[in-house]
Design a protein around this motif. Sequence first.
Motif, short mmCIF file in Angstrom:
data_model
loop_
_atom_site.label_atom_id
_atom_site.label_comp_id
_atom_site.label_asym_id
_atom_site.label_seq_id
_atom_site.Cartn_x
_atom_site.Cartn_y
_atom_site.Cartn_z
N ASP A 233 61.62 -33.34 -52.86
CA ASP A 233 60.81 -34.08 -51.89
C ASP A 233 61.56 -35.29 -51.36
OD1 ASP A 233 58.80 -32.26 -52.34
OD2 ASP A 233 57.64 -33.55 -53.67
N ALA A 234 62.30 -35.96 -52.23
CA ALA A 234 63.07 -37.14 -51.81
C ALA A 234 64.13 -36.76 -50.79
CB ALA A 234 63.72 -37.80 -53.03
N GLU A 235 64.78 -35.62 -51.01
CA GLU A 235 65.82 -35.18 -50.06
C GLU A 235 65.21 -34.89 -48.70
OE1 GLU A 235 69.84 -32.49 -50.01
OE2 GLU A 235 68.38 -32.17 -51.60
N ASP A 236 64.06 -34.20 -48.69
CA ASP A 236 63.39 -33.90 -47.42
C ASP A 236 63.01 -35.18 -46.68
OD1 ASP A 236 63.60 -31.21 -47.91
OD2 ASP A 236 61.57 -30.99 -48.70
N LEU A 257 64.38 -51.17 -51.76
CA LEU A 257 64.50 -49.78 -52.22
C LEU A 257 65.90 -49.52 -52.78
CD1 LEU A 257 63.25 -47.00 -52.58
CD2 LEU A 257 63.89 -46.46 -50.22
N LYS A 258 66.92 -50.14 -52.20
CA LYS A 258 68.28 -50.00 -52.74
C LYS A 258 68.35 -50.53 -54.17
CE LYS A 258 70.50 -52.08 -49.38
NZ LYS A 258 71.65 -52.72 -48.73
N THR A 259 67.67 -51.65 -54.42
CA THR A 259 67.64 -52.21 -55.77
C THR A 259 66.95 -51.27 -56.74
OG1 THR A 259 67.61 -54.47 -54.89
CG2 THR A 259 66.87 -54.18 -57.15
N ASP A 260 65.82 -50.70 -56.31
CA ASP A 260 65.10 -49.77 -57.17
C ASP A 260 65.90 -48.49 -57.40
OD1 ASP A 260 62.89 -51.29 -57.75
OD2 ASP A 260 61.68 -50.54 -56.10
N ALA A 261 66.65 -48.06 -56.38
CA ALA A 261 67.48 -46.85 -56.53
C ALA A 261 68.57 -47.10 -57.57
CB ALA A 261 68.09 -46.47 -55.19
N LEU A 262 69.16 -48.29 -57.56
CA LEU A 262 70.21 -48.61 -58.54
C LEU A 262 69.64 -48.61 -59.96
CD1 LEU A 262 73.20 -49.37 -58.84
CD2 LEU A 262 72.53 -51.77 -58.63
N GLU A 263 68.39 -49.01 -60.09
CA GLU A 263 67.75 -49.03 -61.41
C GLU A 263 67.57 -47.64 -61.99
OE1 GLU A 263 64.18 -51.29 -61.80
OE2 GLU A 263 65.02 -53.08 -60.85
N LEU A 264 67.59 -46.61 -61.14
CA LEU A 264 67.49 -45.24 -61.64
C LEU A 264 68.61 -44.94 -62.65
CD1 LEU A 264 66.80 -43.30 -58.31
CD2 LEU A 264 65.19 -43.57 -60.21
N LEU A 265 69.74 -45.59 -62.47
CA LEU A 265 70.90 -45.31 -63.30
C LEU A 265 70.79 -45.91 -64.70
CD1 LEU A 265 73.64 -45.99 -60.60
CD2 LEU A 265 72.66 -43.78 -61.25
N ARG A 275 68.76 -38.28 -62.84
CA ARG A 275 68.76 -39.66 -62.32
C ARG A 275 69.92 -39.88 -61.35
NH1 ARG A 275 69.85 -43.25 -66.12
NH2 ARG A 275 70.27 -41.84 -67.84
N ILE A 276 71.09 -39.37 -61.74
CA ILE A 276 72.27 -39.52 -60.88
C ILE A 276 72.10 -38.72 -59.60
CG2 ILE A 276 74.73 -38.95 -60.71
CD1 ILE A 276 74.96 -39.65 -63.70
N TYR A 277 71.52 -37.53 -59.71
CA TYR A 277 71.33 -36.68 -58.53
C TYR A 277 70.45 -37.37 -57.49
CZ TYR A 277 70.70 -32.41 -55.80
OH TYR A 277 70.70 -31.49 -54.79
N LEU A 278 69.33 -37.95 -57.93
CA LEU A 278 68.42 -38.63 -57.00
C LEU A 278 69.12 -39.82 -56.36
CD1 LEU A 278 65.72 -39.03 -55.65
CD2 LEU A 278 64.89 -40.15 -57.73
N TYR A 279 69.85 -40.57 -57.16
CA TYR A 279 70.59 -41.72 -56.62
C TYR A 279 71.58 -41.28 -55.54
CZ TYR A 279 73.97 -45.57 -56.49
OH TYR A 279 74.82 -46.57 -56.06
N ARG A 280 72.32 -40.21 -55.83
CA ARG A 280 73.35 -39.77 -54.88
C ARG A 280 72.76 -39.28 -53.57
NH1 ARG A 280 77.74 -36.13 -58.11
NH2 ARG A 280 75.94 -34.78 -58.40
N LEU A 316 76.64 -45.32 -64.02
CA LEU A 316 77.16 -46.30 -63.07
C LEU A 316 78.57 -45.92 -62.62
CD1 LEU A 316 75.90 -49.63 -64.68
CD2 LEU A 316 75.36 -48.83 -62.38
N MET A 317 79.37 -45.36 -63.51
CA MET A 317 80.73 -44.94 -63.14
C MET A 317 80.68 -43.78 -62.13
SD MET A 317 82.68 -45.18 -66.82
CE MET A 317 84.27 -44.63 -66.18
N VAL A 318 79.77 -42.83 -62.36
CA VAL A 318 79.61 -41.72 -61.41
C VAL A 318 79.16 -42.25 -60.06
CG1 VAL A 318 78.30 -39.62 -60.88
CG2 VAL A 318 79.16 -39.99 -63.19
N ALA A 319 78.25 -43.24 -60.09
CA ALA A 319 77.80 -43.86 -58.85
C ALA A 319 78.97 -44.51 -58.12
CB ALA A 319 76.72 -44.89 -59.15
N GLY A 320 79.88 -45.12 -58.87
CA GLY A 320 81.06 -45.73 -58.27
C GLY A 320 81.93 -44.70 -57.56
N VAL A 321 82.15 -43.55 -58.20
CA VAL A 321 82.91 -42.47 -57.56
C VAL A 321 82.21 -42.05 -56.27
CG1 VAL A 321 83.72 -40.09 -57.78
CG2 VAL A 321 83.81 -41.62 -59.76
#
Length: 543
Positions: A233-236, A257-265, A275-280, A316-321
């Motif tokens: 649903d988030a992707e759509d 929302l960016k702050t809340d998205a970072l908290e997913l990690l 969690r990483i998938y939704l963030y990406r 967080l490292m995956v998010a950095g990549v």
Amino acid sequence: MESTPANELLHEFSEEMRELLNANAVEDAKLVQKGLMLYRQGMVQHVTIGDKTVTAVVQDVTPVKVELDLDFMALSECSCPTEGLCRHQLAVFFSAYSKVGSVSDWVTSFREPIREQKAVAGWGMQTAKDLIKANGVLKPDYSRWVHSFEVSFDTLLASKKYTSPYVVPELFGIYERRIHASAPVEQEWRLLYELVGIVVSFRKLAALSERLGHDEDTVKRAYLHLFHNLMDDAEDLAVKIGVQSLPFAFDEFIEKLKTDALELLTCASGLEYERIYLYRLLWVHFFKKKPWREDELLKIQAGLKGLQDWENPLPLMVAGVHVNLLVADDEKALKLIGQFGAAEIAPYMVYWIDYLSGLKAWRRVGPVIELFLQKVKAYLEVLGGYHSCAAFARNALRAVAPYCAEDDRLDLYERALLSMLPYSFGEYEYLLFERGQYDRWGELQAFVGLDFYDLPKDRLKIIEKERPEVLLAMLHQTAQREIDHKNRASYRLAVRHLKKLRTLYKKLKRVDDWQYFLDTLMERTKRLRAFHEECRRSKLIDI
């Protein structure tokens, strides 16, 4: 009235029912009204109140049987076709509750929030039901949205005494219906409201899962699908909003929302991949501006520095990549990938290969694939479970294929197939056969240990015609495997393979080689009388 365990449970059940139903929701109000009508018309019969259950028959259009579970409301059942809570369950509840309290008082209390709504001034004093209802009429406010989501979630899911994971999906479904029903009317705000709701709901559900002590297998069996639905649903929503020109009024909402998205990690230790998938996907489809992404890299670095020793740095490292790839700093992204263990980073690399291929950034995707092929074998070794490994291999090959086709890199695709054996067997077998590489096709069959007669008959006919010698080794191997089983049935199968082998040797005009092999085999198995008997019976050897 005398207090009994059943009476106490009924009182607790009535409170749960009051929390579950929202007087401001039209459907809930109608449900209560219909149940009340059935009860007052005397349609509830044969009521039995046990220690933990209430059973009854409701004479509706057709009679239905109802059982209320006073311990776990979600496990209550009715024989009618309605899913979840129905009017019959409400009617039986009112009938049972009338034995321990006033049904009229309960209904009055249920309807009280409608009157309270006008009187309560501060958001902090309002109930979750009132908070969400007001969202549709007041000016959009991010903090109020989040507060309403959190209070509603806590009321429905986090304040219960239950620990059963199987209750979570139904309660979460009620929570979702409640927040959807109270979304803003304007389309642009509604989409953003629902996207914020998904991020907050995902975070709250992940944290609840950890607090309840549900391990990975338990979550997978009971409610992992809730997280996957939220991701879809988030992707759509992110795609729908992302293709529009965002109004200036969204700026403040996007920052939060960016702050809340970072908290997913960092919101939990489990559900790492989800969690990483939704963030990406949020950063691919929604947070598209380069300054946002550059600023996010600084936040990720700060987050890594602030981690405690016991906290997992991988998300967080995956998010950095990921964000480095989004800003096209491939050199830094590849350097970061190199810091991971093979088994840690490989599952996340398929997403980036897909992403870069989608951009047709062929020059950029090649190095990522090369690095992935260095790591995938180690990942498959720790992944475990044939079906999981085979599914991952299929996805990985699907991701690699467009680049290999575009750059005419069949060699790279073959390397991918080799690195993922035996899980890539089907695709590799097809490739070798279509290219007419029958020798290597035969070697592959021998590698995975398939019996000769397990192979597709149409392919065997072609190879027997084109390159019969390819089949010799396979038949030798299959026959020997049957002989090694040392039982009469296996000996019969072995003789069947040997006769086919004799036919091929004759076709290749290598009768002397066949005779030498057979003599050697008979000498080596001379103590296996039953085997020799089967050979004589089939006239493979002279009597």
